[in-house]
Design a protein around this motif. Sequence first.
Motif, PDB file in Angstrom:
ATOM      1  N   ASN A   1      -7.864   2.743  17.350  1.00  0.00           N
ATOM      2  CA  ASN A   1      -8.562   2.439  16.110  1.00  0.00           C
ATOM      3  C   ASN A   1      -7.838   1.308  15.409  1.00  0.00           C
ATOM      4  O   ASN A   1      -6.736   0.912  15.806  1.00  0.00           O
ATOM      5  CB  ASN A   1      -8.611   3.676  15.205  1.00  0.00           C
ATOM      6  N   ASP A   2      -8.439   0.797  14.338  1.00  0.00           N
ATOM      7  CA  ASP A   2      -7.764  -0.304  13.662  1.00  0.00           C
ATOM      8  C   ASP A   2      -6.796   0.162  12.581  1.00  0.00           C
ATOM      9  O   ASP A   2      -5.806  -0.511  12.307  1.00  0.00           O
ATOM     10  CB  ASP A   2      -8.758  -1.337  13.113  1.00  0.00           C
ATOM     11  N   GLN A   3      -7.027   1.339  11.976  1.00  0.00           N
ATOM     12  CA  GLN A   3      -6.195   1.703  10.831  1.00  0.00           C
ATOM     13  C   GLN A   3      -5.849   3.186  10.748  1.00  0.00           C
ATOM     14  O   GLN A   3      -5.552   3.684   9.667  1.00  0.00           O
ATOM     15  CB  GLN A   3      -6.886   1.275   9.529  1.00  0.00           C
ATOM     16  N   ASP A   4      -5.838   3.924  11.839  1.00  0.00           N
ATOM     17  CA  ASP A   4      -5.574   5.361  11.721  1.00  0.00           C
ATOM     18  C   ASP A   4      -4.114   5.728  11.939  1.00  0.00           C
ATOM     19  O   ASP A   4      -3.763   6.901  11.919  1.00  0.00           O
ATOM     20  CB  ASP A   4      -6.474   6.156  12.677  1.00  0.00           C
ATOM     21  N   GLY A   5      -3.240   4.750  12.146  1.00  0.00           N
ATOM     22  CA  GLY A   5      -1.834   5.028  12.376  1.00  0.00           C
ATOM     23  C   GLY A   5      -1.348   4.412  13.676  1.00  0.00           C
ATOM     24  O   GLY A   5      -2.097   3.720  14.373  1.00  0.00           O
ATOM     25  N   PRO A   6      -0.093   4.678  14.061  1.00  0.00           N
ATOM     26  CA  PRO A   6       0.502   4.046  15.247  1.00  0.00           C
ATOM     27  C   PRO A   6       0.118   4.743  16.545  1.00  0.00           C
ATOM     28  O   PRO A   6       0.969   5.158  17.338  1.00  0.00           O
ATOM     29  CB  PRO A   6       2.005   4.165  14.963  1.00  0.00           C
ATOM     30  N   TYR A   7      -1.190   4.878  16.776  1.00  0.00           N
ATOM     31  CA  TYR A   7      -1.677   5.648  17.915  1.00  0.00           C
ATOM     32  C   TYR A   7      -2.443   4.760  18.899  1.00  0.00           C
ATOM     33  O   TYR A   7      -3.223   3.899  18.500  1.00  0.00           O
ATOM     34  CB  TYR A   7      -2.595   6.781  17.446  1.00  0.00           C
ATOM     35  N   VAL A   8      -2.230   5.028  20.179  1.00  0.00           N
ATOM     36  CA  VAL A   8      -2.964   4.358  21.243  1.00  0.00           C
ATOM     37  C   VAL A   8      -3.488   5.439  22.188  1.00  0.00           C
ATOM     38  O   VAL A   8      -2.764   6.396  22.506  1.00  0.00           O
ATOM     39  CB  VAL A   8      -2.063   3.361  22.001  1.00  0.00           C
TER      40      VAL A   8
ATOM     41  N   GLY B   1       6.792   1.267  12.020  1.00  0.00           N
ATOM     42  CA  GLY B   1       6.292   1.273  10.650  1.00  0.00           C
ATOM     43  C   GLY B   1       4.829   1.664  10.604  1.00  0.00           C
ATOM     44  O   GLY B   1       4.267   2.168  11.568  1.00  0.00           O
ATOM     45  N   LYS B   2       4.183   1.397   9.469  1.00  0.00           N
ATOM     46  CA  LYS B   2       2.771   1.737   9.300  1.00  0.00           C
ATOM     47  C   LYS B   2       1.901   0.531   9.629  1.00  0.00           C
ATOM     48  O   LYS B   2       1.961  -0.495   8.954  1.00  0.00           O
ATOM     49  CB  LYS B   2       2.507   2.182   7.855  1.00  0.00           C
ATOM     50  N   PRO B   3       1.085   0.622  10.683  1.00  0.00           N
ATOM     51  CA  PRO B   3       0.200  -0.505  11.027  1.00  0.00           C
ATOM     52  C   PRO B   3      -0.779  -0.806   9.897  1.00  0.00           C
ATOM     53  O   PRO B   3      -1.214   0.089   9.170  1.00  0.00           O
ATOM     54  CB  PRO B   3      -0.533  -0.002  12.271  1.00  0.00           C
ATOM     55  N   ARG B   4      -1.135  -2.107   9.778  1.00  0.00           N
ATOM     56  CA  ARG B   4      -2.099  -2.521   8.750  1.00  0.00           C
ATOM     57  C   ARG B   4      -3.505  -2.625   9.317  1.00  0.00           C
ATOM     58  O   ARG B   4      -4.457  -2.121   8.743  1.00  0.00           O
ATOM     59  CB  ARG B   4      -1.682  -3.883   8.165  1.00  0.00           C
ATOM     60  N   ASP B   5      -3.646  -3.316  10.449  1.00  0.00           N
ATOM     61  CA  ASP B   5      -4.982  -3.559  11.007  1.00  0.00           C
ATOM     62  C   ASP B   5      -4.839  -3.911  12.485  1.00  0.00           C
ATOM     63  O   ASP B   5      -4.838  -5.078  12.865  1.00  0.00           O
ATOM     64  CB  ASP B   5      -5.673  -4.684  10.238  1.00  0.00           C
ATOM     65  N   MET B   6      -4.715  -2.893  13.328  1.00  0.00           N
ATOM     66  CA  MET B   6      -4.563  -3.122  14.766  1.00  0.00           C
ATOM     67  C   MET B   6      -5.923  -3.519  15.344  1.00  0.00           C
ATOM     68  O   MET B   6      -6.891  -2.778  15.217  1.00  0.00           O
ATOM     69  CB  MET B   6      -4.024  -1.878  15.452  1.00  0.00           C
ATOM     70  N   GLU B   7      -5.975  -4.680  15.972  1.00  0.00           N
ATOM     71  CA  GLU B   7      -7.254  -5.223  16.419  1.00  0.00           C
ATOM     72  C   GLU B   7      -7.342  -5.504  17.913  1.00  0.00           C
ATOM     73  O   GLU B   7      -8.422  -5.792  18.419  1.00  0.00           O
ATOM     74  CB  GLU B   7      -7.558  -6.520  15.657  1.00  0.00           C
TER      75      GLU B   7
ATOM     76  N   ASP C   1      -1.256  -5.936  15.874  1.00  0.00           N
ATOM     77  CA  ASP C   1      -1.548  -5.577  14.481  1.00  0.00           C
ATOM     78  C   ASP C   1      -1.740  -6.891  13.736  1.00  0.00           C
ATOM     79  O   ASP C   1      -0.943  -7.289  12.898  1.00  0.00           O
ATOM     80  CB  ASP C   1      -0.386  -4.770  13.909  1.00  0.00           C
ATOM     81  N   ILE C   2      -2.848  -7.571  14.060  1.00  0.00           N
ATOM     82  CA  ILE C   2      -3.032  -8.976  13.683  1.00  0.00           C
ATOM     83  C   ILE C   2      -4.242  -9.212  12.799  1.00  0.00           C
ATOM     84  O   ILE C   2      -4.514 -10.337  12.399  1.00  0.00           O
ATOM     85  CB  ILE C   2      -3.136  -9.861  14.946  1.00  0.00           C
ATOM     86  N   GLY C   3      -4.996  -8.152  12.490  1.00  0.00           N
ATOM     87  CA  GLY C   3      -6.136  -8.317  11.602  1.00  0.00           C
ATOM     88  C   GLY C   3      -5.676  -8.541  10.170  1.00  0.00           C
ATOM     89  O   GLY C   3      -4.555  -8.168   9.800  1.00  0.00           O
ATOM     90  N   ASP C   4      -6.520  -9.164   9.375  1.00  0.00           N
ATOM     91  CA  ASP C   4      -6.154  -9.472   7.994  1.00  0.00           C
ATOM     92  C   ASP C   4      -7.365  -9.284   7.100  1.00  0.00           C
ATOM     93  O   ASP C   4      -8.195 -10.188   6.952  1.00  0.00           O
ATOM     94  CB  ASP C   4      -5.611 -10.890   7.884  1.00  0.00           C
ATOM     95  N   ASN C   5      -7.493  -8.109   6.529  1.00  0.00           N
ATOM     96  CA  ASN C   5      -8.631  -7.816   5.664  1.00  0.00           C
ATOM     97  C   ASN C   5      -8.613  -8.608   4.365  1.00  0.00           C
ATOM     98  O   ASN C   5      -9.571  -8.569   3.601  1.00  0.00           O
ATOM     99  CB  ASN C   5      -8.668  -6.319   5.341  1.00  0.00           C
ATOM    100  N   ARG C   6      -7.514  -9.314   4.114  1.00  0.00           N
ATOM    101  CA  ARG C   6      -7.423 -10.131   2.908  1.00  0.00           C
ATOM    102  C   ARG C   6      -7.803 -11.584   3.184  1.00  0.00           C
ATOM    103  O   ARG C   6      -7.497 -12.469   2.399  1.00  0.00           O
ATOM    104  CB  ARG C   6      -5.999 -10.066   2.340  1.00  0.00           C
ATOM    105  N   GLY C   7      -8.454 -11.828   4.311  1.00  0.00           N
ATOM    106  CA  GLY C   7      -8.977 -13.162   4.593  1.00  0.00           C
ATOM    107  C   GLY C   7      -7.940 -14.156   5.073  1.00  0.00           C
ATOM    108  O   GLY C   7      -8.070 -15.358   4.845  1.00  0.00           O
ATOM    109  N   GLY C   8      -6.918 -13.687   5.769  1.00  0.00           N
ATOM    110  CA  GLY C   8      -5.910 -14.587   6.312  1.00  0.00           C
ATOM    111  C   GLY C   8      -4.848 -14.958   5.300  1.00  0.00           C
ATOM    112  O   GLY C   8      -4.502 -16.131   5.167  1.00  0.00           O
TER     113      GLY C   8
END
Length: 338
Positions: free
Chosen positions: A60-67, A87-93, A107-114
């Motif tokens: 998932n993108d934001q449920d924690g450090p899980y694969v 640590g706590k992932p922000r947006d795993m994509e 963990d490279i997504g950016d919901n704040r628009g980069g």
Amino acid sequence: MRSSRTCVVLAAAALGAVSVSAPVALADDGEGFTIKDLRITESSGLAASRAHPGVYWTHNDQDGPYVYAVDGRSGETVARITMRGVGKPRDMEAISVGPDGAVYVGDIGDNRGGTWSHVWIYRFPEPKVLKDRTVDASQYVVKYADGARDAEALMVHPTTGRVYIGSKDQGGGGLYEGPARLSTEGTNVFRKVADVPWVTDGAFSPDGRELVLRSYLGAESFAWKDGGRGLGEGRSLNIGYRGQSESVTFALDGKSLLFGAEGVRSAVTRLAVQGAPGSGGAGASGGSSGSTSPGPSGGPDSAAGGRGPAGNGVTALVVIGAAVLLWAGLRGRRKRGA
């Protein structure tokens, strides 16, 4: 990642989708699967396991450090890996498996628009035995040489082990090359080597000669030259519109491509690469991974295609309509305060 800007760009991309270059031939072989684990609600990346043939890594993108390791035959989860020390992932994509036998998570997504000052890549060795477990993972700090940006695609080259990131913005995206080896000390600077379309995921063919980049509306195949600097024109893959399109990976043998989407019980479609040798890419025909495709297969998933994120003709009209409906629906919800 979903946003109003995503829907606007989706519609804009659809309007520019009609083109004239020849498509690469793919055909639905009917051997896809449905992700059955209800914990996987936003599958944002997909990667074929090297250690366990027929198993695919996702997250998932934001449920924690899980694969999650998912069986490609049954769609059942066979292991949930918890990454320790990241640590706590922000947006795993994105996710990819390197030639070193390790799983790389972007963990490279950016919901704040980069606007994040940095993003992260996590790495852990593929477990020899698949079961729920906690593993130690390395964490790498990543910055872009030309400033912060949003990204959803991370690819590890299968022979060099070099990591690449595909960014996205309203005008397209960029392909960024990481250092020869990532370091846990200091910052890993990624530098732009090529312009690419709007990208939500990407994958190298097992032999490293082809790079497939996916967007919301389709996918393109590029011959891999000079570390991406000679990327050139892409060839459209006739995959059609497949929902909230977030992921792509080659099967371990290189004979098919798998395309995933977000959502509960989301479908993963497997498309056979026509004429591909065991290690060839999406453009393979006969024995050459870099050769031109023989053309559409004529099956139900065939469509004319071209440069850009979607195919030609009717397919383009369908995705335009879908994009506009998505955008209009989202605007309506926003007006109602949803």
